[in-house]
Design a protein around this motif. Structure first.
Motif, PDB file in Angstrom:
ATOM      1  N   ALA A 234       0.828  -1.215   0.000  1.00 34.79           N
ATOM      2  CA  ALA A 234       0.000   0.000   0.000  1.00 34.79           C
ATOM      3  C   ALA A 234       0.861   1.264   0.000  1.00 34.79           C
ATOM      4  O   ALA A 234       0.609   2.207  -0.761  1.00 34.79           O
ATOM      5  CB  ALA A 234      -0.934  -0.005   1.209  1.00 34.79           C
ATOM      6  N   GLY A 235       1.912   1.281   0.835  1.00 40.10           N
ATOM      7  CA  GLY A 235       2.773   2.467   0.935  1.00 40.10           C
ATOM      8  C   GLY A 235       3.408   2.808  -0.404  1.00 40.10           C
ATOM      9  O   GLY A 235       3.333   3.950  -0.879  1.00 40.10           O
ATOM     10  N   GLU A 236       4.005   1.774  -0.998  1.00 45.19           N
ATOM     11  CA  GLU A 236       4.666   1.943  -2.302  1.00 45.19           C
ATOM     12  C   GLU A 236       3.685   2.489  -3.351  1.00 45.19           C
ATOM     13  O   GLU A 236       3.994   3.405  -4.104  1.00 45.19           O
ATOM     14  CB  GLU A 236       5.137   0.538  -2.692  1.00 45.19           C
ATOM     15  N   ARG A 237       2.479   1.924  -3.356  1.00 44.36           N
ATOM     16  CA  ARG A 237       1.509   2.325  -4.384  1.00 44.36           C
ATOM     17  C   ARG A 237       0.948   3.722  -4.108  1.00 44.36           C
ATOM     18  O   ARG A 237       0.546   4.428  -5.033  1.00 44.36           O
ATOM     19  CB  ARG A 237       0.378   1.297  -4.508  1.00 44.36           C
ATOM     20  N   LEU A 238       0.898   4.123  -2.827  1.00 44.66           N
ATOM     21  CA  LEU A 238       0.439   5.492  -2.528  1.00 44.66           C
ATOM     22  C   LEU A 238       1.538   6.501  -2.820  1.00 44.66           C
ATOM     23  O   LEU A 238       1.262   7.638  -3.234  1.00 44.66           O
ATOM     24  CB  LEU A 238      -0.041   5.596  -1.083  1.00 44.66           C
ATOM     25  N   ALA A 239       2.794   6.077  -2.652  1.00 44.71           N
ATOM     26  CA  ALA A 239       3.921   6.986  -2.935  1.00 44.71           C
ATOM     27  C   ALA A 239       3.984   7.343  -4.426  1.00 44.71           C
ATOM     28  O   ALA A 239       4.644   8.309  -4.807  1.00 44.71           O
ATOM     29  CB  ALA A 239       5.226   6.356  -2.472  1.00 44.71           C
TER      30      ALA A 239
ATOM     31  N   THR B  45       0.338  -4.346   8.921  1.00 48.69           N
ATOM     32  CA  THR B  45       0.814  -4.480   7.532  1.00 48.69           C
ATOM     33  C   THR B  45       0.814  -3.123   6.834  1.00 48.69           C
ATOM     34  O   THR B  45       1.776  -2.759   6.146  1.00 48.69           O
ATOM     35  CB  THR B  45      -0.120  -5.456   6.750  1.00 48.69           C
ATOM     36  N   VAL B  46      -0.276  -2.374   7.024  1.00 45.97           N
ATOM     37  CA  VAL B  46      -0.381  -1.073   6.338  1.00 45.97           C
ATOM     38  C   VAL B  46       0.626  -0.085   6.921  1.00 45.97           C
ATOM     39  O   VAL B  46       1.321   0.630   6.180  1.00 45.97           O
ATOM     40  CB  VAL B  46      -1.827  -0.536   6.441  1.00 45.97           C
ATOM     41  N   MET B  47       0.755  -0.062   8.248  1.00 46.56           N
ATOM     42  CA  MET B  47       1.690   0.877   8.883  1.00 46.56           C
ATOM     43  C   MET B  47       3.125   0.581   8.432  1.00 46.56           C
ATOM     44  O   MET B  47       3.877   1.488   8.079  1.00 46.56           O
ATOM     45  CB  MET B  47       1.590   0.764  10.415  1.00 46.56           C
TER      46      MET B  47
END
Ligand code: NAD
Ligand code: GLY
Length: 340
Positions: A14-19, A42-44
């Motif tokens: 999620a982090g990578e895709r939001l970045a 997992t998300v954090m």
């Protein structure tokens, strides 16, 4: 239109895709007490790995969280975390968290970015997509809100495996709704109960919703078709004092809409049995226990009522529905027909 990424295992990315959509920044992840133990770590972790600085806030689960006091408390938490206009709100959960966190993002500092990470089937196919955000008032559901598009929707259908069966069924009602509205093949695909892997179901429903929202973002015309089953459904929810799930009420409401379409001569094919059977196969109720008089009184409070008419969504056939303005003074008579 915002994009929606759907694939198994996406939560950990999620982090990578939001970045890809926003410069890594201070981020508040809003979730509820059921979802937090399952998916928050997992998300954090994924947000941290991508360079975000996330803080987590965990709210009580359930519709009552979509209220004014939780909204203000969330804004205070965002201010306490010193979020600025270039920061991000992540809504991790079902439609309650998505609507509340989305509305907080829409209004904090006159609007900051929000990303939706839906974890219920209803949120995946409906509430996370299209930018409607809201909270409830004592006078009714969703009476205060804003249109605020998410920067991205990140949907990992593997999260749906932990849903309680009745929540899965409620999401199936909304999924079957898209089939009745727009897509005969999708309807057939969903007619034998929930598929084990819901990735294709979510993708097809989201694509249909995105098309509608792109053509009518502010809900002036075509988007109102998405209210299939909702006029009758809202009346049922009201009579049940909201002890019935929204999706369950919509399921009964779609059966009533199908009967209304036949009665009013709108239907080119009688799809009542097909709709009822598909909903029953998904373990959803199809009949109301309330009287026509009680349902009529409740329906007349519906926000889709405009002066002397109420806008019904009626199936012409599986895959095609119409908006049908109907005189409110004849609603009681119609309700008698469709409650049989
Ligand atoms: P919800 O958010 O209350 O979630 C249902 C329950 O499932 C909650 O108890 C939640 O904690 C739990 N849960 C969530 N994900 C889980 C998971 N993966 N595993 C286990 N448990 C999980 O309800 P909902 O049905 O997702 O959403 C309903 C809300 O959505 C309503 O407030 C409705 O008004 C709103 N809504 C908004 C839109 C829109 O366009 N904005 C559209 C439809 C509905
Ligand atoms: N859930 C209906 C809409 O998004 O318009």
């Amino acid at each position: 239109m915002h994009d929606v990424l759907i694939s198994q295992g996406l939560l950990a990315k999620a982090g990578e895709r939001l970045a890809e959509c926003i410069k890594p920044c201070r981020t508040i992840v809003v979730t509820d007490e059921n979802v937090a133990p399952l998916y928050a770590d997992t998300v954090m972790e994924s947000l941290r790995e991508a360079g975000f600085s996330p803080v987590l806030t965990v709210l009580p689960a359930g519709e009552t969280t979509k209220c004014g006091s939780q909204y203000i408390a969330l804004l205070e938490t965002m201010a306490g975390a010193e979020l600025t206009r270039s920061d991000l709100v992540v809504a991790l959960g079902g439609g309650v968290i998505g609507d509340l966190a989305g509305f907080a993002a829409a209004t904090y500092l006159r609007g900051i970015a929000v990303a939706q990470i839906p974890t219920t089937l209803l949120a995946a196919v409906d509430s996370s997509v299209g930018g409607k955000t809201a909270i409830d008032l004592a006078a009714g559901k969703n009476l205060v809100g804003a249109f605020h598009k998410p920067i991205r929707v990140v949907c990992d259908p593997s999260t749906l495996a932990t849903l309680p069966p009745e929540q899965l069924a409620a999401g199936m009602a909304e999924s079957i709704k898209y089939g009745v509205l727009f897509d005969r093949d999708l309807f057939a695909h969903l007619s034998h109960g929930a598929p084990a892997d819901l990735t294709e179901t979510v993708s097809r429903c989201v694509a249909l919703k995105q098309g509608v929202v792109a053509r009518d973002f502010t809900d002036r015309g075509e988007r109102q078709l998405l209210n299939l089953g909702h006029t009758f459904g809202h009346a049922i929810e009201h009579c049940a004092n909201f002890t019935i799930l929204h999706g369950e009420a919509v399921a009964i409401g779609m059966c009533m809409a199908a009967r209304a379409a036949v009665h009013l001569g709108i239907a080119k094919e009688d799809c009542t049995a097909a709709i009822r059977d598909a909903l029953a196969a998904a373990h959803l109720p199809t009949e109301t226990v309330y009287s026509a008089a009680d349902l009529t009184a409740a329906a007349l409070h519906d926000k889709k009522r405009a002066g002397g008419t109420i806008k019904l969504v009626l199936p012409v056939k599986i895959g095609q529905c119409v908006l049908h303005p109907f005189p409110v003074d004849r609603l009681g008579e119609l309700m008698e027909e469709v409650c049989r």
